[in-house]
Design a protein around this motif. Structure first.
Motif, PDB file in Angstrom:
ATOM      1  N   PRO A   1       0.820  -1.210   0.000  1.00  9.96           N
ATOM      2  CA  PRO A   1       0.000   0.000   0.000  1.00  9.96           C
ATOM      3  C   PRO A   1       0.854   1.259   0.000  1.00  9.96           C
ATOM      4  N   GLY A   2       0.420   2.229  -0.783  1.00 12.18           N
ATOM      5  CA  GLY A   2       1.132   3.491  -0.850  1.00 12.18           C
ATOM      6  C   GLY A   2       2.281   3.524  -1.829  1.00 12.18           C
ATOM      7  N   ALA A   3       2.664   2.373  -2.387  1.00 11.97           N
ATOM      8  CA  ALA A   3       3.801   2.324  -3.297  1.00 11.97           C
ATOM      9  C   ALA A   3       3.509   3.116  -4.571  1.00 11.97           C
ATOM     10  N   ALA A   4       4.515   3.834  -5.041  1.00 11.01           N
ATOM     11  CA  ALA A   4       4.353   4.642  -6.249  1.00 11.01           C
ATOM     12  C   ALA A   4       4.536   3.791  -7.496  1.00 11.01           C
ATOM     13  N   PRO A   5       3.754   4.049  -8.540  1.00 11.93           N
ATOM     14  CA  PRO A   5       3.983   3.350  -9.806  1.00 11.93           C
ATOM     15  C   PRO A   5       5.224   3.913 -10.482  1.00 11.93           C
ATOM     16  N   THR A   6       6.028   3.056 -11.074  1.00 11.63           N
ATOM     17  CA  THR A   6       7.206   3.472 -11.821  1.00 11.63           C
ATOM     18  C   THR A   6       7.139   2.824 -13.198  1.00 11.63           C
ATOM     19  N   ARG A   7       8.007   3.251 -14.100  1.00 12.42           N
ATOM     20  CA  ARG A   7       7.994   2.669 -15.441  1.00 12.42           C
ATOM     21  C   ARG A   7       8.191   1.156 -15.376  1.00 12.42           C
ATOM     22  N   TRP A   8       9.124   0.700 -14.564  1.00  9.30           N
ATOM     23  CA  TRP A   8       9.370  -0.733 -14.434  1.00  9.30           C
ATOM     24  C   TRP A   8       8.131  -1.440 -13.903  1.00  9.30           C
ATOM     25  N   ARG A   9       7.486  -0.857 -12.915  1.00  6.54           N
ATOM     26  CA  ARG A   9       6.311  -1.493 -12.318  1.00  6.54           C
ATOM     27  C   ARG A   9       5.139  -1.534 -13.286  1.00  6.54           C
ATOM     28  N   PHE A  10       5.020  -0.512 -14.147  1.00  7.71           N
ATOM     29  CA  PHE A  10       3.985  -0.566 -15.182  1.00  7.71           C
ATOM     30  C   PHE A  10       4.226  -1.735 -16.130  1.00  7.71           C
ATOM     31  N   LEU A  11       5.465  -1.910 -16.563  1.00  2.00           N
ATOM     32  CA  LEU A  11       5.778  -3.004 -17.474  1.00  2.00           C
ATOM     33  C   LEU A  11       5.530  -4.357 -16.824  1.00  2.00           C
ATOM     34  N   GLN A  12       5.855  -4.478 -15.541  1.00  2.23           N
ATOM     35  CA  GLN A  12       5.626  -5.729 -14.833  1.00  2.23           C
ATOM     36  C   GLN A  12       4.146  -5.951 -14.532  1.00  2.23           C
ATOM     37  N   ARG A  13       3.421  -4.846 -14.296  1.00  2.35           N
ATOM     38  CA  ARG A  13       1.968  -4.947 -14.085  1.00  2.35           C
ATOM     39  C   ARG A  13       1.304  -5.605 -15.286  1.00  2.35           C
ATOM     40  N   ASN A  14       1.842  -5.341 -16.468  1.00  6.88           N
ATOM     41  CA  ASN A  14       1.236  -5.866 -17.690  1.00  6.88           C
ATOM     42  C   ASN A  14       1.233  -7.391 -17.735  1.00  6.88           C
ATOM     43  N   ARG A  15       2.211  -8.031 -17.103  1.00  4.03           N
ATOM     44  CA  ARG A  15       2.252  -9.500 -17.127  1.00  4.03           C
ATOM     45  C   ARG A  15       1.079 -10.067 -16.343  1.00  4.03           C
ATOM     46  N   ILE A  16       0.629  -9.368 -15.294  1.00  3.92           N
ATOM     47  CA  ILE A  16      -0.517  -9.826 -14.505  1.00  3.92           C
ATOM     48  C   ILE A  16      -1.801  -9.663 -15.306  1.00  3.92           C
ATOM     49  N   ILE A  17      -1.937  -8.531 -16.015  1.00  3.32           N
ATOM     50  CA  ILE A  17      -3.116  -8.329 -16.864  1.00  3.32           C
ATOM     51  C   ILE A  17      -3.221  -9.461 -17.886  1.00  3.32           C
ATOM     52  N   ALA A  18      -2.098  -9.805 -18.503  1.00  2.00           N
ATOM     53  CA  ALA A  18      -2.109 -10.867 -19.514  1.00  2.00           C
ATOM     54  C   ALA A  18      -2.393 -12.226 -18.903  1.00  2.00           C
ATOM     55  N   ALA A  19      -1.874 -12.476 -17.703  1.00  6.34           N
ATOM     56  CA  ALA A  19      -2.005 -13.804 -17.095  1.00  6.34           C
ATOM     57  C   ALA A  19      -3.384 -14.059 -16.518  1.00  6.34           C
ATOM     58  N   LEU A  20      -4.086 -13.030 -16.082  1.00  6.18           N
ATOM     59  CA  LEU A  20      -5.372 -13.217 -15.396  1.00  6.18           C
ATOM     60  C   LEU A  20      -6.478 -13.718 -16.314  1.00  6.18           C
ATOM     61  N   SER A  21      -6.330 -13.531 -17.621  1.00  3.86           N
ATOM     62  CA  SER A  21      -7.389 -13.898 -18.562  1.00  3.86           C
ATOM     63  C   SER A  21      -6.917 -14.971 -19.542  1.00  3.86           C
ATOM     64  N   SER A  22      -7.886 -15.616 -20.151  1.00  2.00           N
ATOM     65  CA  SER A  22      -7.547 -16.630 -21.154  1.00  2.00           C
ATOM     66  C   SER A  22      -7.161 -15.997 -22.479  1.00  2.00           C
ATOM     67  N   ALA A  23      -7.473 -14.701 -22.638  1.00  2.00           N
ATOM     68  CA  ALA A  23      -7.154 -14.023 -23.893  1.00  2.00           C
ATOM     69  C   ALA A  23      -6.958 -12.536 -23.629  1.00  2.00           C
ATOM     70  N   THR A  24      -6.146 -11.902 -24.480  1.00  2.00           N
ATOM     71  CA  THR A  24      -5.915 -10.460 -24.396  1.00  2.00           C
ATOM     72  C   THR A  24      -6.285  -9.831 -25.732  1.00  2.00           C
ATOM     73  N   LEU A  25      -7.047  -8.752 -25.670  1.00  2.00           N
ATOM     74  CA  LEU A  25      -7.478  -8.034 -26.862  1.00  2.00           C
ATOM     75  C   LEU A  25      -6.914  -6.620 -26.843  1.00  2.00           C
ATOM     76  N   VAL A  26      -6.227  -6.239 -27.910  1.00  2.00           N
ATOM     77  CA  VAL A  26      -5.718  -4.877 -28.085  1.00  2.00           C
ATOM     78  C   VAL A  26      -6.640  -4.170 -29.065  1.00  2.00           C
ATOM     79  N   THR A  27      -7.329  -3.131 -28.611  1.00  2.00           N
ATOM     80  CA  THR A  27      -8.315  -2.481 -29.473  1.00  2.00           C
ATOM     81  C   THR A  27      -7.768  -1.261 -30.199  1.00  2.00           C
TER      82      THR A  27
END
Length: 430
Positions: free
Chosen positions: A255-281
């Motif tokens: 809690p309270g942690a600041a987002p950084t460029r590295w953390r944004f890139l790593q956050r993306n792996r969770i978005i991709a992993a949580l679903s069976s498919a990823t759609l880029v619109t």
């Protein structure tokens, strides 16, 4: 900076032997009590969520082989690189001395008892809860990330939504009107078919995806790069509040942690992993969204992209995914559902919405916006059903159009305490 480890998190071999600390952990786990073993593991992983940056594969391998508690005790006791290497070898992890030295250099400055306790207290104050990889509510799809999987998740909302069938929808922050409209159309249909929506709560396409799901009264999951209690961008604080009420907001950072460029890139792996498919619109050729698509491809998830005008730089990234990376070309909600594995027999989806070209005919899109705006009073507000009745549009079309108009700041929601239904009003003079 002092690189010596701080004192142990407790004065005994039991990391969480303090009754008061056990009580805090129980509140964070939403339990009346947590056993000593579970409390120790929970506290150790909370400490590690501060110690290691997201996606730290060395930490992931070490915790998987030795357990979070033992690995933490090694740091507390001031293990040398050689000792860490030897302990890792006993657990079946091949860790060189230089890699061990580098890891200790990253981790030791962050071993801090007081900060770990404050992380727990901040989580409780923000209404967060912690879920661990061995909890029943843990989304097992994240395990596909292997040593790069999150060590835990801080969640605001219901963790059960993290494991429901979903589609990850991502795209450009600087979304065009085309990207906004096609995202809303597809997401609305996907929600009608029973999928929830996962995205990153950023400006543009992410916000459209979340807001359309909310308008469709479908759970949506927002994955943040900083703490789950910290809205980013700040203007999305209200949006994230609504997401947490019916879905979930999650993060691997304390809690309270600041987002950084590295953390944004790593956050993306969770978005991709949580679903069976990823759609880029919608995405430019240099868009960070392509990073999420890359994670989806590495995980073997289905990947789709929506085509745009060949003259539009905002869709060049989508065209690249289709041309060079084998992404499925997606033009409507039915195809998006097929991408996610639902199949082609989705009767709930409207047959008339066959292609992006048909959905976005120049005459139709402004007409729907105008009809919905005309159905709203100059003063006051109306419900979804009232707007549908006055505009002559279906409830589904009105819901989608309202989501688009909200993003364009043409309409606003009116949440009255105790009101049975959500109402909509003009945001400015039309």
């Amino acid at each position: 900076m002092n690189t010596q480890p701080s004192p142990p998190l407790s004065g005994s071999d039991q990391l969480a032997d303090d009754p008061q600390l056990r009580g805090l952990l129980a509140r964070l786990a939403r339990s009346t009590d947590v056993g000593q073993e579970h409390a120790n593991g929970m506290l150790a992983r909370i400490a590690w969520s501060r110690i290691a940056e997201p996606g730290d594969g060395v930490a992931g391998e070490l915790l998987a082989a030795l357990g979070a508690e033992f690995a933490l005790q090694l740091l507390i006791q001031g293990a040398t690189p050689v000792q860490l290497r030897n302990s890792a070898a006993e657990g079946g992890v091949n860790l060189g001395t230089r890699a061990a030295e580098s890891a200790l250099g990253r981790w030791l400055p962050r071993v801090d008892r007081a900060e770990t306790i404050r992380d727990i207290e901040r989580g409780i104050e923000a209404g967060l809860r912690v879920i661990l990889p061995d909890d029943e509510s843990w989304p097992i799809l994240l395990d596909d990330l292997g040593p790069h999987a999150p060590l835990l998740l801080w969640v605001r909302g219901d963790p059960a939504h993290l494991a429901t069938p979903s589609l990850s929808v991502v795209g450009a922050r600087a979304a065009t009107g085309y990207g906004t409209h096609v995202t809303a159309e597809i997401v609305d249909g996907v929600c009608a078919a029973g999928f929830s929506i996962v995205s990153g709560a950023a400006y543009g396409i992410d916000a459209v995806a979340h807001r359309t799901a909310l308008a469709a009264e479908t759970p949506t999951v927002a994955v943040l790069a900083g703490g789950a209690d910290r809205a980013y961008p700040q203007s999305h604080d209200g949006l994230l509040g609504k997401v947490s009420e019916t879905g979930a907001v999650c993060a691997e950072m304390v809690p309270g942690a600041a987002p950084t460029r590295w953390r944004f890139l790593q956050r993306n792996r969770i978005i991709a992993a949580l679903s069976s498919a990823t759609l880029v619109t919608e995405a430019g050729v240099r868009s960070g969204t392509l990073n999420t698509a890359g994670h989806a491809a590495e995980l073997g998830r289905s990947l789709g992209a929506v085509p745009g005008p060949v003259t539009s730089a905002a869709s060049a990234g989508c065209h690249k995914l289709i041309r060079e990376y084998g992404a499925a070309l997606i033009t409507n909600a039915r195809e998006a559902c097929e991408l996610a594995g639902l199949g082609d027999g989705v009767e709930v989806l409207r047959e008339g919405s066959n292609t992006v070209g048909e959905t976005l005919s120049p005459a139709r899109q402004p007409s729907r916006h105008g009809r919905v705006l005309d159905a709203l009073p100059l003063r006051g507000s109306r419900t979804l059903l009232e707007i549908a009745r006055l505009s002559g549009l279906s409830v589904g079309d009105v819901r989608t159009t309202l989501a688009e108009l909200e993003l364009l700041q043409a309409v606003t929601r009116r949440d009255a305490p105790g009101a049975a239904e959500l109402k909509w009003a003009l945001a400015r003079s039309q």
